[in-house]
Design a protein around this motif. Sequence first.
Motif, PDB file in Angstrom:
ATOM      1  N   LYS A 167     -10.021   8.568   1.817  1.00 21.90           N
ATOM      2  CA  LYS A 167     -10.427   7.645   0.755  1.00 21.90           C
ATOM      3  C   LYS A 167     -11.892   7.857   0.366  1.00 21.90           C
ATOM      4  O   LYS A 167     -12.226   7.908  -0.817  1.00 21.90           O
ATOM      5  CB  LYS A 167     -10.211   6.199   1.179  1.00 21.90           C
ATOM      6  CG  LYS A 167     -10.565   5.219   0.057  1.00 21.90           C
ATOM      7  CD  LYS A 167     -10.589   3.798   0.550  1.00 21.90           C
ATOM      8  CE  LYS A 167     -11.052   2.847  -0.521  1.00 21.90           C
ATOM      9  NZ  LYS A 167     -12.359   3.166  -1.103  1.00 21.90           N
TER      10      LYS A 167
ATOM     11  N   GLU B  63      -9.730  15.593 -11.003  1.00 20.12           N
ATOM     12  CA  GLU B  63      -8.541  16.277 -10.477  1.00 20.12           C
ATOM     13  C   GLU B  63      -8.551  16.299  -8.950  1.00 20.12           C
ATOM     14  O   GLU B  63      -7.539  16.036  -8.311  1.00 20.12           O
ATOM     15  CB  GLU B  63      -8.441  17.710 -11.024  1.00 20.12           C
ATOM     16  CG  GLU B  63      -7.908  17.793 -12.432  1.00 20.12           C
ATOM     17  CD  GLU B  63      -6.473  17.273 -12.532  1.00 20.12           C
ATOM     18  OE1 GLU B  63      -5.635  17.629 -11.672  1.00 20.12           O
ATOM     19  OE2 GLU B  63      -6.205  16.513 -13.465  1.00 20.12           O
TER      20      GLU B  63
ATOM     21  N   TYR C  23      -7.926  12.839  -7.658  1.00 20.02           N
ATOM     22  CA  TYR C  23      -6.502  12.538  -7.781  1.00 20.02           C
ATOM     23  C   TYR C  23      -5.714  13.158  -6.628  1.00 20.02           C
ATOM     24  O   TYR C  23      -4.843  12.519  -6.028  1.00 20.02           O
ATOM     25  CB  TYR C  23      -5.995  13.034  -9.134  1.00 20.02           C
ATOM     26  CG  TYR C  23      -4.540  12.781  -9.383  1.00 20.02           C
ATOM     27  CD1 TYR C  23      -4.070  11.499  -9.652  1.00 20.02           C
ATOM     28  CD2 TYR C  23      -3.624  13.841  -9.352  1.00 20.02           C
ATOM     29  CE1 TYR C  23      -2.715  11.275  -9.872  1.00 20.02           C
ATOM     30  CE2 TYR C  23      -2.275  13.622  -9.578  1.00 20.02           C
ATOM     31  CZ  TYR C  23      -1.828  12.334  -9.832  1.00 20.02           C
ATOM     32  OH  TYR C  23      -0.499  12.115 -10.050  1.00 20.02           O
ATOM     33  N   GLU C  24      -6.028  14.411  -6.283  1.00 16.00           N
ATOM     34  CA  GLU C  24      -5.360  15.081  -5.169  1.00 16.00           C
ATOM     35  C   GLU C  24      -5.607  14.348  -3.856  1.00 16.00           C
ATOM     36  O   GLU C  24      -4.697  14.192  -3.036  1.00 16.00           O
ATOM     37  CB  GLU C  24      -5.840  16.527  -5.056  1.00 16.00           C
ATOM     38  CG  GLU C  24      -5.344  17.436  -6.154  1.00 16.00           C
ATOM     39  CD  GLU C  24      -5.968  18.825  -6.095  1.00 16.00           C
ATOM     40  OE1 GLU C  24      -6.446  19.224  -5.004  1.00 16.00           O
ATOM     41  OE2 GLU C  24      -5.976  19.499  -7.135  1.00 16.00           O
ATOM     42  N   GLN C  25      -6.840  13.882  -3.658  1.00 19.71           N
ATOM     43  CA  GLN C  25      -7.160  13.138  -2.435  1.00 19.71           C
ATOM     44  C   GLN C  25      -6.406  11.819  -2.380  1.00 19.71           C
ATOM     45  O   GLN C  25      -5.881  11.434  -1.337  1.00 19.71           O
ATOM     46  CB  GLN C  25      -8.668  12.866  -2.350  1.00 19.71           C
ATOM     47  CG  GLN C  25      -9.502  14.042  -1.962  1.00 19.71           C
ATOM     48  CD  GLN C  25      -9.211  14.555  -0.568  1.00 19.71           C
ATOM     49  OE1 GLN C  25      -8.929  15.723  -0.383  1.00 19.71           O
ATOM     50  NE2 GLN C  25      -9.259  13.707   0.431  1.00 19.71           N
ATOM     51  N   TYR C  26      -6.366  11.108  -3.511  1.00 21.44           N
ATOM     52  CA  TYR C  26      -5.636   9.833  -3.538  1.00 21.44           C
ATOM     53  C   TYR C  26      -4.147  10.066  -3.263  1.00 21.44           C
ATOM     54  O   TYR C  26      -3.507   9.272  -2.585  1.00 21.44           O
ATOM     55  CB  TYR C  26      -5.844   9.098  -4.861  1.00 21.44           C
ATOM     56  CG  TYR C  26      -7.230   8.512  -5.025  1.00 21.44           C
ATOM     57  CD1 TYR C  26      -7.761   7.638  -4.080  1.00 21.44           C
ATOM     58  CD2 TYR C  26      -8.008   8.831  -6.136  1.00 21.44           C
ATOM     59  CE1 TYR C  26      -9.030   7.106  -4.233  1.00 21.44           C
ATOM     60  CE2 TYR C  26      -9.282   8.295  -6.290  1.00 21.44           C
ATOM     61  CZ  TYR C  26      -9.786   7.433  -5.331  1.00 21.44           C
ATOM     62  OH  TYR C  26     -11.042   6.901  -5.481  1.00 21.44           O
ATOM     63  N   ASN C  27      -3.612  11.164  -3.778  1.00 21.97           N
ATOM     64  CA  ASN C  27      -2.214  11.514  -3.484  1.00 21.97           C
ATOM     65  C   ASN C  27      -2.019  11.799  -1.994  1.00 21.97           C
ATOM     66  O   ASN C  27      -0.987  11.449  -1.418  1.00 21.97           O
ATOM     67  CB  ASN C  27      -1.765  12.719  -4.306  1.00 21.97           C
ATOM     68  CG  ASN C  27      -1.313  12.329  -5.690  1.00 21.97           C
ATOM     69  OD1 ASN C  27      -0.943  11.185  -5.929  1.00 21.97           O
ATOM     70  ND2 ASN C  27      -1.366  13.275  -6.614  1.00 21.97           N
ATOM     71  N   ALA C  28      -3.015  12.438  -1.381  1.00 20.14           N
ATOM     72  CA  ALA C  28      -2.943  12.713   0.058  1.00 20.14           C
ATOM     73  C   ALA C  28      -2.927  11.409   0.858  1.00 20.14           C
ATOM     74  O   ALA C  28      -2.202  11.295   1.856  1.00 20.14           O
ATOM     75  CB  ALA C  28      -4.112  13.590   0.494  1.00 20.14           C
TER      76      ALA C  28
ATOM     77  N   TYR D  89      -1.778   8.514  -0.236  1.00 25.35           N
ATOM     78  CA  TYR D  89      -0.452   7.937  -0.461  1.00 25.35           C
ATOM     79  C   TYR D  89       0.591   8.621   0.418  1.00 25.35           C
ATOM     80  O   TYR D  89       1.404   7.974   1.080  1.00 25.35           O
ATOM     81  CB  TYR D  89      -0.075   8.034  -1.937  1.00 25.35           C
ATOM     82  CG  TYR D  89       1.316   7.541  -2.224  1.00 25.35           C
ATOM     83  CD1 TYR D  89       1.610   6.177  -2.199  1.00 25.35           C
ATOM     84  CD2 TYR D  89       2.348   8.441  -2.478  1.00 25.35           C
ATOM     85  CE1 TYR D  89       2.899   5.727  -2.440  1.00 25.35           C
ATOM     86  CE2 TYR D  89       3.636   8.000  -2.722  1.00 25.35           C
ATOM     87  CZ  TYR D  89       3.906   6.639  -2.704  1.00 25.35           C
ATOM     88  OH  TYR D  89       5.175   6.194  -2.931  1.00 25.35           O
ATOM     89  N   ALA D  90       0.557   9.950   0.448  1.00 24.36           N
ATOM     90  CA  ALA D  90       1.521  10.705   1.254  1.00 24.36           C
ATOM     91  C   ALA D  90       1.358  10.376   2.733  1.00 24.36           C
ATOM     92  O   ALA D  90       2.352  10.209   3.454  1.00 24.36           O
ATOM     93  CB  ALA D  90       1.348  12.204   1.013  1.00 24.36           C
TER      94      ALA D  90
END
Length: 168
Positions: A136, A149, A152-157, A159-160
């Motif tokens: 985060k 970008e 966004y990839e970090q936020y997706n990580a 979430y995953a």
Amino acid sequence: LRSLVGSEMCIRDRLLVELTEYYLHINYPTGAGECIERLNKMPLGASLETEQAIRYIFNAYYEISKGDVSAAKQYLDKVSSFVSVLPPAVLRHFFIVEAMYLTKVGLQEQALESYEQFFKTKDIYNNHALYVIALKNKADLYRVMGRKEEAYEQYNAIYACLLYTSDA
């Protein structure tokens, strides 16, 4: 944090460190300050370098939360002198607090390097909460830097990671 020092630190000290971390996480610096003050008064055990590093790291974390980056820097400099002998669990905390400091003083690229060092430490998944905090913080830093970008990839990580652990 339980894996931070193993049995090298007495239970009372461990509880003070955990409580300090909790208070800082919920943005309650008064409580954190009281814990830090007590922790600093405790005698050091057999593992002098590890225990001292933990104290310095959490003192730096506390000083950052108060906005005193100069004091935080002094504590981080003390840890730097023996960072090569610290166990991975302590190193992870050091890299996060170092990145927080670097972010506060505007050294964003260096802060990203500290987060990268965090992600390269051994047994990184042992402390899930710290791992998510690092993800985060790094995502927030990317966002502030205008690197949407990558943010966004970090936020997706994140979430995953949260999705994976909720399925377990």
